[in-house]
Design an enzyme around this catalytic site. Structure first.
Site, short mmCIF file in Angstrom:
data_model
loop_
_atom_site.label_atom_id
_atom_site.label_comp_id
_atom_site.label_asym_id
_atom_site.label_seq_id
_atom_site.Cartn_x
_atom_site.Cartn_y
_atom_site.Cartn_z
N GLY A 89 -5.31 -4.65 5.67
CA GLY A 89 -4.38 -5.43 4.92
C GLY A 89 -4.96 -6.68 4.65
NE ARG A 90 -6.69 -7.94 11.12
CZ ARG A 90 -5.81 -7.13 11.27
NH1 ARG A 90 -5.19 -6.62 10.60
NH2 ARG A 90 -6.61 -5.89 11.89
CE LYS B 91 6.07 -4.57 9.41
NZ LYS B 91 4.89 -3.93 9.45
CD GLU C 215 -1.85 -8.37 11.43
OE1 GLU C 215 -0.59 -8.60 11.02
OE2 GLU C 215 -2.73 -8.24 10.15
CD GLU D 206 9.18 -7.45 6.24
OE1 GLU D 206 9.27 -7.47 7.14
OE2 GLU D 206 8.57 -6.27 6.02
CG HIS E 76 -1.65 -40.33 8.89
ND1 HIS E 76 -1.76 -41.46 8.45
CD2 HIS E 76 -2.59 -39.98 7.51
CE1 HIS E 76 -2.19 -42.04 8.16
NE2 HIS E 76 -3.43 -41.15 7.03
CE LYS F 104 -4.10 -0.05 2.67
NZ LYS F 104 -4.65 0.15 4.03
#
Length: 520
Positions: free
Chosen positions: A261-262, A487, A347, A210, A378, A204
């Site tokens: 964001g999510r 961060k 979050e 990153e 399993h 954004k």
């Protein structure tokens, strides 16, 4: 101001009910004594059927939970969200991801004065994004699309592209790079050619560390490999047009600060989904989500599936004390759904203070985790069946297969049914090792088919469920200040890894930094 859940008259009544009966409810006895239990605790919602009958509650408990929701002002809070009020209080923002999937021109009761204008902007951007997606789909020279983003700019699109693989355009391979670890980008790039690759840079602000590290490395790779025309081979999903253009990226699609964001896969961040499944498919995804929005907005609370799931989550977290929930999608295409739901719930509701900034006297978000069935059977299902902790399980199954292979799908569905049944009924063993205590809860969500519309509805269902529990807990589900401190410290430590300066660091960090520098 609305009441917090523990301030309502129903909270002590629920505590008393749990102490008296709830903690001893036996599902086997509950089914034996109530032939209507399945009917009462199951329901259809848009694109989703839910069986809640194998959970540790009864009608009286659900009634108390519903009354608590009313006392907390859940419906008013919900309507405030849909109407565009700034319910994200710490940032002073509206929360309008539902607007991203609202049909053009649709007005709803309670709309704020600028909702119509925002909706026009949404559809103008949507039309541009989908037109670009269809252009890419029709461009035979582009065989690979690499989405570079992180968090909500990666998890949602990645999950949806995998889930809807059967609708993917032939001749197009979608790749997702999120980790700042160069290994991920390097292993992706070594299979690609610059002339046939399109990079989507999803950030954004165009400042996410990153993402921008990976973006610059992709640009450097493109130039080193003889790539021509950055403008054709790179597009940016950002509101920072100037920063994108400074890197030579001229194709940009923006979104708004009222999209978290999510919750952003419905926006321009969903461009890789649209490239994968086409504009019609993406509009179907939005339509499925909107149908669930309308269910959440209009259905009575007692028949409102997101509400019932959110209340069940509170019952388990605050009264039973269950600390986690396991997600087991019985469809391999939904293999990234647990990771997506981890961000969505933890979050959003991983908060220790209320709206007033003061510590809360009760637990909030559970830990979400899981893997697709039958793989999980399993691995960790041993703990679900015979471990010391009771951990609610949520199974997600799809009635229609997405493949032509004989004999597979019925085995898959039989395993999903069997796990839920086994958790509930248990088995008397000849010794402790072979004893299954049973009475362990599960929820079963069933889609008729895995389509863009059903996936959209399933995601929206989970979004609104998180809203319900967060609303009753009295927290802000739409900020994420908890990700910021790390961060900030990382920027400082990155410089120290270059310089070797350990002044002012704690002993552990200083020791590790020194070890890392010596290893280099």
């Amino acid at each position: 101001m609305s009441l917090r859940c523990d301030q309502t008259p129903q909270w002590p009544q629920l505590q008393a009910a749990f102490s008296a009966d709830g903690s001893r409810l036996d599902l086997r006895e509950a089914f034996a004594s109530d032939a209507q239990r399945f009917g009462h605790f199951s329901q259809h919602a848009p694109e989703v059927f839910a069986d809640l009958s194998k959970n540790l509650w009864d009608a009286a408990t659900e009634t108390l939970l519903l009354d608590m929701a009313r006392a907390c002002g859940l419906t008013q809070h919900r309507d405030a969200m849909f109407g565009g009020q700034p319910i994200n209080s710490t940032e002073g923002r509206a929360v309008l991801h539902t607007l991203l999937r609202r049909p053009r021109g649709l007005a709803l009761p309670g709309d704020g004065p600028d909702i119509a204008q925002k909706l026009d902007q949404v559809h103008t951007t949507l039309d541009a994004v989908l037109a670009y997606a269809d252009t890419v789909r029709a461009d035979g020279a582009i065989t690979d699309v690499v989405n570079i983003g992180i968090g909500g700019s990666d998890l949602g699109p990645h999950m949806a592209v995998l889930a809807l693989d059967q609708f993917r355009a032939p001749g197009k391979r979608l790749h997702f790079v999120s980790n700042v670890d160069g290994h991920e980008l390097h292993t992706t790039l070594r299979t690609l050619k610059p002339e046939s690759t399109l990079f989507l840079i999803a950030s954004k602000t165009f400042t996410t560390a990153e993402t921008m590290t990976n973006a610059r490395s992709a640009l450097a790779w493109f130039a080193a490999q003889g790539g021509q025309d950055v403008g054709r081979h790179f597009a940016a999903l950002t509101t920072n047009v100037d920063a994108a253009q400074a890197l030579g990226i001229t194709t940009t699609f923006g979104f708004w600060d009222w999209v978290g964001g999510r919750y952003s896969l419905w926006s321009a961040i969903g461009l890789p989904i649209a490239i994968a499944i086409g504009s019609e498919g993406f509009r179907d995804l939005l339509a499925g989500a909107h149908a669930m929005d309308e269910h959440f907005r209009t259905a009575p609370l007692a028949q409102n599936l997101p509400v019932r799931l959110g209340l069940l989550d509170i019952w388990y977290r605050n009264f039973h004390g269950f600390t986690s929930r396991c997600i087991a999608p019985y469809h391999a295409a939904l293999r990234r759904l647990p990771a997506y739901l981890q961000q969505l719930e933890m979050e959003s509701n991983g908060k220790r203070v209320g709206l007033d900034g003061q510590p809360l006297p009760y637990a909030t978000s559970p830990v979400l985790w899981g893997e697709p069935g039958t793989n999980g059977q399993h691995a960790f299902f041993q703990m679900l069946h015979q471990g010391t902790d009771v951990l609610p399980l949520e199974l997600i199954a799809v009635r229609q297969p997405t493949h032509p292979l004989e004999g597979h799908h019925n085995k898959l569905l039989a395993n999903a049914l069997a796990q839920a049944q086994a958790l509930m009924v248990g088995k008397e063993g000849e010794d402790g090792h072979r004893h299954f205590p049973g009475n362990r809860p599960s929820t079963f969500l069933l889609l008729d088919a895995l389509t863009p519309a059903s996936l959209g509805a399933l995601i929206a269902l989970q979004e609104h469920r998180v809203f319900v529990s967060g609303s009753l807990w009295g927290i802000n589900s739409f900020d994420q200040w908890g990700v910021e401190l790390g961060k900030v410290l990382a920027k400082d430590l990155e410089a120290r890894l270059e310089s070797g300066d350990v002044a002012g660091l704690d002993g552990s960090t200083a020791g590790l930094l020194g070890l890392l520098r010596s290893a280099a």
